[in-house]
Write an enzyme that holds these catalytic residues in place. Structure first.
Site, PDB file in Angstrom:
ATOM      1  N   CYS A 234     -27.908  17.101 -12.981  1.00 47.63           N
ATOM      2  CA  CYS A 234     -27.579  15.693 -12.745  1.00 47.63           C
ATOM      3  C   CYS A 234     -26.067  15.586 -12.639  1.00 47.63           C
ATOM      4  O   CYS A 234     -25.352  15.952 -13.580  1.00 47.63           O
ATOM      5  CB  CYS A 234     -28.101  14.838 -13.897  1.00 47.63           C
ATOM      6  SG  CYS A 234     -27.588  13.100 -13.868  1.00 47.63           S
TER       7      CYS A 234
ATOM      8  N   CYS B  38     -25.613  13.615  -5.903  1.00 47.59           N
ATOM      9  CA  CYS B  38     -26.645  13.233  -6.870  1.00 47.59           C
ATOM     10  C   CYS B  38     -27.860  14.059  -6.499  1.00 47.59           C
ATOM     11  O   CYS B  38     -28.238  14.126  -5.322  1.00 47.59           O
ATOM     12  CB  CYS B  38     -26.960  11.740  -6.782  1.00 47.59           C
ATOM     13  SG  CYS B  38     -28.384  11.226  -7.803  1.00 47.59           S
TER      14      CYS B  38
END
Length: 266
Positions: free
Chosen positions: A77, A191
């Site tokens: 992440c 992302c």
């Protein structure tokens, strides 16, 4: 210290974007046992404060490391990595691989000298990103845009729902309608959720824009750090969620595509 062959690699993400990393990891280490951890109860990270993200990620990973004794933890992440990577490395002895924006390869790839960074709002404002830009983007211009709205769209796509392509296009208008947007020839997907929408994003940016992400590089880094170690599965790989298990089960088909059929609560 010897690593047990059954010790897993723990992939941690705020949701299911880390599956893009898992896919690349399967390609280079198909024999490695994996636990996938999704902090669904903590979504969205991109709208949280730095203090909230740092405390949540370090707390969860501390508990998970104690429970499963992983050989390596990958924070799959970008938001969590750019905020909490240093803190987690300070408190855990387990090797940690983070996920950071692919600014170095993006700067090398651009021919126009103008490239975009598409991430969550929390990611694009981090000092970590400032440092990467200063180190690797000299002579080029990096235009950043926070697109938090893409995260739920990616998660919905994995649940088998129809993707609203107009909503994807609206989410990236900060790049496409920027004063220098016409010069952008490369966009970094900062992302891990965003590559799940690669087809829709390519349509929004047009065919002349190259989309890149860091999943392959992360998988190669994990393979390097575990080189020479033995791998053995004592049980099938599984995924855990901090959220509601019945809701998590709606993603069963997506997880099955990555070799995980056991979904449970953390």
């Amino acid at each position: 210290m010897l690593t047990a062959p059954t010790a897993p690699i723990l992939l941690f993400d705020s949701g299911v974007g880390g599956l893009t990393v898992l896919g690349e990891l399967r390609a280079v280490l198909p024999q490695a046992p994996v636990i996938y951890a999704a902090d669904i109860a903590g979504l969205p990270y991109g709208a949280k404060s730095e203090a909230e993200v740092a405390a949540r990620v370090s707390g969860l990973l501390g508990r998970m490391a104690e429970r499963w004794q992983p050989r390596l933890i990958c924070i799959a992440c970008n938001t969590a990595s750019t905020i909490a990577l240093g803190m987690v490395r300070d408190v855990l002895e387990t090797p940690i691989v983070g996920t950071v924006p692919a600014i170095k390869p993006g700067a090398a790839l651009t021919r126009s000298g103008v490239f975009g960074l598409l991430g969550t709002e929390a990611t694009i404002r981090q000092r970590y990103v400032d440092d990467l830009e200063a180190r690797f983007a000299g002579g080029s211009r990096l235009i950043r845009h926070g697109a938090n709205a893409l995260v739920p769209l990616a998660e919905a796509k994995l649940r088998g729902e129809r993707v609203d392509r107009a909503a994807v296009a609206r989410a990236v208008e900060g790049l496409t309608t920027h004063a220098d947007g016409a010069a952008i020839d490369t966009v970094i997907l900062a992302c891990t959720h965003f590559p799940l929408l690669r087809e829709e994003l390519q349509e929004a940016f047009g065919p002349r824009v190259t989309l890149i992400d860091g999943a392959q590089g992360i998988a190669r880094r994990i393979a390097f750090l575990t080189q020479g170690q033995d791998f053995e599965r004592a049980a099938p790989d599984f995924a855990v969620t901090t959220g509601d298990v019945p809701d998590f089960a709606r993603l069963a088909g997506a997880f099955a595509d990555y070799g995980i059929s056991n979904l449970r609560n953390f």
